[in-house]
Design an enzyme around this catalytic site. Structure first.
Site, PDB file in Angstrom:
ATOM      1  N   ARG A 331       0.768  -1.173   0.038  1.00  9.02           N
ATOM      2  CA  ARG A 331      -0.017   0.222  -0.086  1.00  9.02           C
ATOM      3  C   ARG A 331       0.910   1.403   0.104  1.00  9.02           C
ATOM      4  O   ARG A 331       1.918   1.312   0.759  1.00  9.02           O
ATOM      5  CB  ARG A 331      -0.927   0.038   1.349  1.00  9.02           C
ATOM      6  CG  ARG A 331      -1.701   1.293   1.198  1.00  9.02           C
ATOM      7  CD  ARG A 331      -2.675   1.388   2.497  1.00  9.02           C
ATOM      8  NE  ARG A 331      -2.008   1.117   3.716  1.00  9.02           N
ATOM      9  CZ  ARG A 331      -2.631   1.421   4.951  1.00  9.02           C
ATOM     10  NH1 ARG A 331      -3.898   0.766   4.930  1.00  9.02           N
ATOM     11  NH2 ARG A 331      -2.012   1.546   6.208  1.00  9.02           N
ATOM     12  N   GLU A 430     -12.543   1.922   1.769  1.00  8.44           N
ATOM     13  CA  GLU A 430     -12.531   2.208   3.342  1.00  8.44           C
ATOM     14  C   GLU A 430     -13.283   3.459   3.652  1.00  8.44           C
ATOM     15  O   GLU A 430     -13.435   3.989   4.751  1.00  8.44           O
ATOM     16  CB  GLU A 430     -11.005   2.099   3.882  1.00  8.44           C
ATOM     17  CG  GLU A 430     -10.169   2.878   3.118  1.00  8.44           C
ATOM     18  CD  GLU A 430      -8.811   3.044   3.827  1.00  8.44           C
ATOM     19  OE1 GLU A 430      -8.552   2.426   4.967  1.00  8.44           O
ATOM     20  OE2 GLU A 430      -7.690   3.388   3.258  1.00  8.44           O
ATOM     21  N   ASP A 454     -11.125   1.606   8.792  1.00 13.50           N
ATOM     22  CA  ASP A 454     -11.427   2.995   8.505  1.00 13.50           C
ATOM     23  C   ASP A 454     -13.069   2.878   8.091  1.00 13.50           C
ATOM     24  O   ASP A 454     -13.771   3.835   8.197  1.00 13.50           O
ATOM     25  CB  ASP A 454     -10.713   3.604   7.626  1.00 13.50           C
ATOM     26  CG  ASP A 454      -9.236   4.402   8.246  1.00 13.50           C
ATOM     27  OD1 ASP A 454      -9.458   4.825   9.118  1.00 13.50           O
ATOM     28  OD2 ASP A 454      -8.341   3.939   7.578  1.00 13.50           O
ATOM     29  N   ARG A 464     -12.029   5.747  15.278  1.00 15.17           N
ATOM     30  CA  ARG A 464     -11.382   4.323  15.729  1.00 15.17           C
ATOM     31  C   ARG A 464     -10.254   4.397  16.853  1.00 15.17           C
ATOM     32  O   ARG A 464      -9.866   3.535  17.422  1.00 15.17           O
ATOM     33  CB  ARG A 464     -10.675   3.797  14.551  1.00 15.17           C
ATOM     34  CG  ARG A 464      -9.658   4.602  13.885  1.00 15.17           C
ATOM     35  CD  ARG A 464      -9.027   4.031  12.654  1.00 15.17           C
ATOM     36  NE  ARG A 464      -8.200   3.415  12.736  1.00 15.17           N
ATOM     37  CZ  ARG A 464      -7.290   2.670  11.741  1.00 15.17           C
ATOM     38  NH1 ARG A 464      -7.642   3.018  10.404  1.00 15.17           N
ATOM     39  NH2 ARG A 464      -6.321   1.928  11.881  1.00 15.17           N
TER      40      ARG A 464
HETATM   41  C1  PEP Z   1      -8.160  -0.227   7.500  1.00 19.12           C
HETATM   42  O1  PEP Z   1      -8.445   0.988   7.580  1.00 19.12           O
HETATM   43  O2  PEP Z   1      -8.954  -1.362   7.788  1.00 19.12           O
HETATM   44  C2  PEP Z   1      -6.752  -0.508   7.136  1.00 19.12           C
HETATM   45  C3  PEP Z   1      -6.244  -1.802   6.855  1.00 19.12           C
HETATM   46  O3  PEP Z   1      -5.744   0.509   6.963  1.00 19.12           O
HETATM   47  P1  PEP Z   1      -5.152   1.287   8.295  1.00 19.12           P
HETATM   48  O4  PEP Z   1      -5.607   0.398   9.644  1.00 19.12           O
HETATM   49  O5  PEP Z   1      -3.679   1.042   8.305  1.00 19.12           O
HETATM   50  O6  PEP Z   1      -5.803   2.608   8.200  1.00 19.12           O
HETATM   51 MG    MG Z   2      -7.272   2.637   6.756  1.00 19.53          MG
END
Ligand code: PEP
Ligand code: MG
Length: 551
Positions: A331, A430, A454, A464
Site C-alpha cells: 500500500r 475504506e 476505517d 477508531r
Molecule cells: C483499514 O483501515 O482497515 C486498514 C487496513 O488500514 P489502516 O488500519 O492502516 O488504516
Molecule cells: Mg485505513
C-alpha cells in the site's frame, strides 16, 4: 490479588515482569564542555560500546535473519570506527568547546548530509546508515536503553500508549505482551501484538500504577485482565488456560501446508498484513500464502527524513523476493490521522481522520509519490508485487494514480530499468464514498481490498482511536457488513477479486458471513492464519448465510 480490567485486543495468556515504558528526553542542547579531555573520553567510551553492540547484532542477525542483515550491522560498525567520521566529531568538539552530545549530533548530521548530497544512489542511501550510527552513539552517551527496554529478561511492556514510531524501535525479542492505559483494538500496539502473536490489553487507564513496575503480572488477552498476586483459584485458571493455549498452538502446526479451501471446495486466499520486510519471517512461520497489506508508511515513520528511492526499493525488493513469487500487496503511503511524520511538516488539523492524509498527501505532493512509485515498480522485477492506493473516494483520484504509474513506467523504460508492466493496481475500499462508487471504481483497477478499520469509523461516525465508544463502535454492524457485500458484488460484476485487510478479516466468527458474501481473500495478522485455516477447512460455503446483514 490485584485485578485490572482492560480490553483484550490480542489473545493469549502470558506471565512476566511489568516494565513501564519510559520516554527519554533526547533533545540535545549546546552546552559548554567543562573538560574537553573528559568529553573526548566519553565519546570514545560510547563509540566502543556501540561497536560491541553492533558486533553482537552481526552475530544475532547472521543466526536469525541471514547474511544480508548481518552485513548491514557490519557496515554500521565500520562507520562507527571510520576515521573521517570520528575526526569530524572530535574537531567539532574542539572548535566549539561543547559537550560530547552536541558534537556527535551536529558533526554526525553534517557527515550524513554530505552523503545525502552525493549523486551516486548507493552512496546517497548511506546517509541513513550514518544517522543510525550517530543515534546509537548518542543513545550510549545519554544512557538510553537499546530497543527501549533495559532488562535482561523478556517483559510485559506497560505504557500509556505507544506511537507507531515507538513500537518500531522496540526490541521485540524482549516483549511477552503489552498493557496500555489508552489505545484501542485498532491501535498500532494492538496490530503489532497480533503480528507477533502475543497478548495485548488496552484501555486499563489509571488502574495501571507506576508502583507496579517490576512486579510479576499475568495478562489474559481474551478477558482483558491483568492480574498481580493472583489467589489460588485465579492462578489455577490462568495456568490451565496457558496449558490449553500451548496445546492448541501445537495442534495448529498441522494446518501448515494445507490448502485454504472449504469442505465443499470454495477457495479463499489467506494472506498476511505486515509493516516491514522483517515481518515476512512471521508470514512464513505461519504459512501465509501472500501479503495482502504491506503498510509502507512504517518505512517513513521509522526514518528521520524522507526515505530515498533506493532505501524503499531495497525494502520492497526484500519483501517481494522473500515471498518468492507469492503476491505482495504494497500500500502506498498512508500517513496523517494517527500516523504523524514530523518531517512532512503537515499543518495541525482539527479533525485529522478526515484531513489531509493517505492518497490526498501523495496527490498533493507528486515528488513524494513519484519516488515511492519508482521504488515499487523497480521492485516489481523481483517478485509478484501489487500496488494499492489508500483512502480513495473518487474516480478522478484513481485516474490520477494510474497516470502517475504510467509516467513512472515510461521513465523506467527510458532509463532501461527493468519492471513488471503488468503489476496489479488496486485500491482500498475504506470510505463510504468508495462503497457507493464501487461499480465505477472497479472498472479502473485489478482488485479491491476493504479496510474495515476505517470503513467502520467512517460508516458509523465513530473515531477508531476513541476508547470510550464501547458498543457504538461495532464493526459487526449490519451497515458495515452490507457495505462489504455491496463492494463485493461490484467487484465481481467487473470481474476483479476482492479481499479484506482490516482487522475484521481476522474475526473468525465472521468467516461464514464472508463466505456467504463471496469474499476472495482475507489478509490477517500472521498469527491468525492457522486458526483461520482450521476453521475454513471445517466450513461448508454453500450453507453459509447472510443473516448477520439483517438489521
Ligand atoms: C483499514 O483501515 O482497515 C486498514 C487496513 O488500514 P489502516 O488500519 O492502516 O488504516
Ligand atoms: Mg485505513
Amino acid at each position: 490479588m490485584i485485578l485490572i480490567q482492560g480490553k483484550g485486543v490480542s489473545t493469549g495468556v502470558t506471565k512476566g515482569k511489568l516494565y513501564l515504558f519510559q520516554r527519554q528526553d533526547t533533545t540535545i542542547h549546546k552546552a559548554p564542555a567543562e573538560d574537553i579531555g573528559q568529553e573526548k573520553a566519553r565519546i570514545a567510551e560510547a563509540q566502543q560500546k556501540s561497536i560491541e553492540q553492533l558486533e553482537a547484532l552481526v552475530e544475532k542477525a547472521r543466526e536469525e535473519a541471514g547474511e544480508e542483515s548481518a552485513m548491514l550491522f557490519e557496515t554500521h560498525a565500520m562507520f562507527t570506527e571510520d576515521e573521517d567520521y570520528v575526526e569530524a566529531i572530535m574537531d567539532m568538539l574542539e572548535e566549539e568547546g561543547c559537550c560530547a552530545e552536541y558534537a556527535v549530533q551536529t558533526a554526525g548530521e553534517q557527515f550524513a548530509d554530505m552523503f545525502a548530497q552525493m549523486d551516486d544512489e548507493y552512496m546517497k542511501a548511506r546517509a541513513s546508515d550514518i544517522r543510525d550510527v550517530t543515534q546509537r552513539i548518542l543513545n550510549n552517551l545519554l544512557g538510553v536503553a537499546e530497543g527501549g527496554i533495559d532488562s535482561d529478561e523478556p517483559v510485559v511492556l506497560a505504557a500509556d500508549d505507544l506511537a507507531p514510531s515507538e513500537t518500531l524501535q522496540l526490541d521485540k525479542s524482549k516483549i511477552l505482551g503489552f498493557v496500555t492505559q489508552g489505545g484501542s483494538g485498532n491501535s498500532h500496539t494492538a496490530i503489532l501484538a497480533r503480528t507477533m502473536g502475543i497478548p495485548a490489553i488496552c484501555g486499563v487507564g489509571d488502574a495501571l500504577k507506576p508502583e507496579y513496575n517490576g512486579r510479576t503480572a499475568y495478562i489474559d488477552g481474551e478477558t482483558g485482565q491483568v492480574v498481580l498476586d493472583p489467589d489460588e483459584l485465579t492462578l489455577a485458571g490462568l495456568q490451565d488456560k496457558y496449558q490449553k493455549q500451548q496445546e492448541m498452538r501445537a495442534l495448529l502446526q498441522e494446518m501448515k501446508g494445507q490448502p485454504d479451501v472449504t469442505l465443499d471446495g470454495k477457495e479463499l486466499m489467506l494472506y498476511c498484513n505486515i509493516g516491514s520486510p522483517e515481518d515476512i519471517a512471521a508470514v512464513q512461520a505461519n504459512d501465509g500464502q501472500g501479503v495482502g497489506l504491506f503498510r509502507s508508511e512504517f518505512l517513513y515513520l521509522a526514518a528521520e527524513d524522507y526515505p530515498t528511492e533506493e532505501e524503499q526499493f531495497q525494502a520492497y525488493k526484500a519483501a517481494a523476493a522473500a515471498m518468492d513469487g507469492k503476491r505482495v500487496v504494497i500500500r502506498t503511503l498512508d500517513i496523517g490521522a494517527d500516523k504523524q511524520v514530523d518531517y512532512f511538516g503537515l499543518n495541525k488539523e482539527e479533525n485529522p481522520a478526515m484531513g489531509l492524509r493517505a492518497i490526498r498527501i501523495c496527490l498533493n505532493r507528486p515528488e513524494v509519490f513519484r519516488t515511492q512509485l519508482r521504488a515499487l515498480y523497480r521492485a516489481s522485477a523481483y517478485g509478484k508485487i501489487a500496488i494499492m492506493f489508500p483512502m480513495i473516494t473518487s474516480v478522478w483520484e484513481v485516474k490520477e494514480c494510474r497516470r502517475a504509474c504510467t509516467s513512472v513506467m515510461a521513465e523506467l523504460t527510458k532509463e532501461g530499468i527493468p519492471f513488471n508492466a503488468d503489476t496489479e493496481i488496486g485500491i482500498m475500499i475504506e470510505t463510504p464514498a468508495s462503497i457507493f462508487m464501487a461499480a465505477d471504481l472497479a472498472k479502473l483497477v485489478d482488485f479491491f481490498s476493504i479496510g474495515t478499520n476505517d470503513l467502520t469509523q467512517y460508516t458509523l461516525a465513530c473515531d477508531r482511536q476513541c476508547n470510550d465508544l464501547g458498543k457504538f463502535f461495532d464493526p459487526h454492524h449490519p451497515a458495515v457488513l452490507r457495505a462489504i457485500k455491496h463492494a463485493t458484488d461490484a467487484a465481481h460484476e467487473a470481474g476483479i477479486w476482492i479481499g479484506i485487510c482490516g482487522e475484521l478479516a481476522g474475526d473468525i466468527s465472521l468467516l461464514p458471513t464472508f463466505l456467504a458474501i463471496g469474499i476472495d481473500e482475507l489478509s490477517v495478522s500472521p498469527s491468525v492464519v492457522l486458526p483461520l485455516r482450521a476453521e475454513l477447512r471445517k466450513s461448508i460455503a454453500k450453507t453459509c448465510t447472510l443473516e448477520r446483514l439483517e438489521g
